[in-house]
Design a protein around this motif. Structure first.
Motif, mmCIF file in Angstrom:
data_model
loop_
_atom_site.group_PDB
_atom_site.id
_atom_site.type_symbol
_atom_site.label_atom_id
_atom_site.label_comp_id
_atom_site.label_asym_id
_atom_site.label_seq_id
_atom_site.Cartn_x
_atom_site.Cartn_y
_atom_site.Cartn_z
ATOM 1 N N ARG A 41 0.782 -1.108 0.119
ATOM 2 C CA ARG A 41 0.007 -0.100 0.027
ATOM 3 C C ARG A 41 0.812 1.146 0.110
ATOM 4 N NH1 ARG A 41 -3.157 -2.165 3.773
ATOM 5 N NH2 ARG A 41 -2.253 -0.970 5.385
ATOM 6 N N ASP A 42 1.739 1.202 0.705
ATOM 7 C CA ASP A 42 2.991 2.438 0.942
ATOM 8 C C ASP A 42 3.508 2.734 -0.395
ATOM 9 O OD1 ASP A 42 1.802 2.816 3.489
ATOM 10 O OD2 ASP A 42 3.604 1.867 4.387
ATOM 11 N N ASN A 43 3.856 1.549 -0.855
ATOM 12 C CA ASN A 43 4.849 1.856 -2.006
ATOM 13 C C ASN A 43 3.819 2.281 -3.195
ATOM 14 O OD1 ASN A 43 6.947 1.399 -3.903
ATOM 15 N ND2 ASN A 43 6.105 -0.658 -4.591
ATOM 16 N N LEU A 44 2.549 1.623 -3.432
ATOM 17 C CA LEU A 44 1.719 2.306 -4.473
ATOM 18 C C LEU A 44 1.366 3.983 -4.172
ATOM 19 C CD1 LEU A 44 -0.995 -0.953 -4.769
ATOM 20 C CD2 LEU A 44 0.752 -0.002 -6.539
ATOM 21 N N LYS A 45 1.091 4.223 -2.877
ATOM 22 C CA LYS A 45 0.886 5.422 -2.520
ATOM 23 C C LYS A 45 2.049 6.469 -3.063
ATOM 24 C CE LYS A 45 -2.659 4.515 0.656
ATOM 25 N NZ LYS A 45 -3.207 4.843 2.342
ATOM 26 N N THR A 46 3.114 5.943 -2.687
ATOM 27 C CA THR A 46 4.324 6.946 -2.931
ATOM 28 C C THR A 46 4.976 6.628 -4.452
ATOM 29 O OG1 THR A 46 5.080 6.232 -0.937
ATOM 30 C CG2 THR A 46 6.852 7.154 -2.295
ATOM 31 N N ASN A 47 4.972 5.497 -4.929
ATOM 32 C CA ASN A 47 5.506 5.534 -6.539
ATOM 33 C C ASN A 47 4.491 4.954 -7.311
ATOM 34 O OD1 ASN A 47 8.055 5.569 -5.484
ATOM 35 N ND2 ASN A 47 7.753 3.386 -4.678
ATOM 36 N N GLY A 48 3.142 5.074 -7.178
ATOM 37 C CA GLY A 48 2.016 4.575 -8.307
ATOM 38 C C GLY A 48 2.641 3.261 -9.025
ATOM 39 N N PHE A 49 1.968 3.084 -10.090
ATOM 40 C CA PHE A 49 2.509 1.668 -10.860
ATOM 41 C C PHE A 49 2.272 2.088 -12.476
ATOM 42 C CE2 PHE A 49 -1.844 1.404 -10.147
ATOM 43 C CZ PHE A 49 -2.406 0.871 -11.341
#
Length: 146
Positions: A41-49
């Motif tokens: 979740r944190d990675n998606l919120k920070t970096n998107g995809f």
């Protein structure tokens, strides 16, 4: 059912199948993505995809709402579509949680591999608004930290 900005679409699962589905849906609609794993979740919120080798129009990540649990769906009125993009071994937990938050008008789509997932969802949600699809294409999550 046409997919547009007014539709409320949920994807449960943020593995390769769930994220690739979100990628394309976000071009036309808002998406609520259920991601149980805090680090992901944190990675998606920070970096998107993004999709590798995708040259078409990019999705609007401002349309993406990331939720931490299926129970959070109770905060959304009148969900139109729910795509279950988890491993089929998680269906019991997914259906148990979904029973508490879905309306009778919500369509659920089994977006996973495995035998009889659609039948299992129908029986456990006590709903005939269940569709099933099987995908066959290659997708993987790339680790950008290497």
């Amino acid at each position: 059912m046409r997919i547009n900005e007014t539709r409320k679409i949920v994807i449960i699962g943020a593995g390769p199948m769930g994220l690739s589905l979100a990628y394309f849906l976000l071009k036309k609609a808002s998406v609520f993505l259920v991601v149980r794993n805090q680090m992901q979740r944190d990675n998606l919120k920070t970096n998107g995809f993004k999709l590798k080798n995708e040259s078409a129009e990019k999705p609007n990540l401002e349309r993406l709402t990331i939720l931490s649990s299926i129970e959070d769906l109770s905060l959304i009125d009148e969900i139109d579509l729910v795509f279950i993009a988890t491993k089929s071994t998680n269906l019991y937990d997914v259906c148990t949680a979904l029973k508490k938050v879905l309306s009778k008008n919500t369509f659920v789509i089994s977006y996973q591999n495995g035998f009889n997932t659609g039948k299992y969802i129908i029986e456990n949600l006590l709903s005939q608004n269940v569709l099933r699809m099987v995908l066959h294409y290659g997708a993987d999550i790339e680790n950008n930290n290497e």
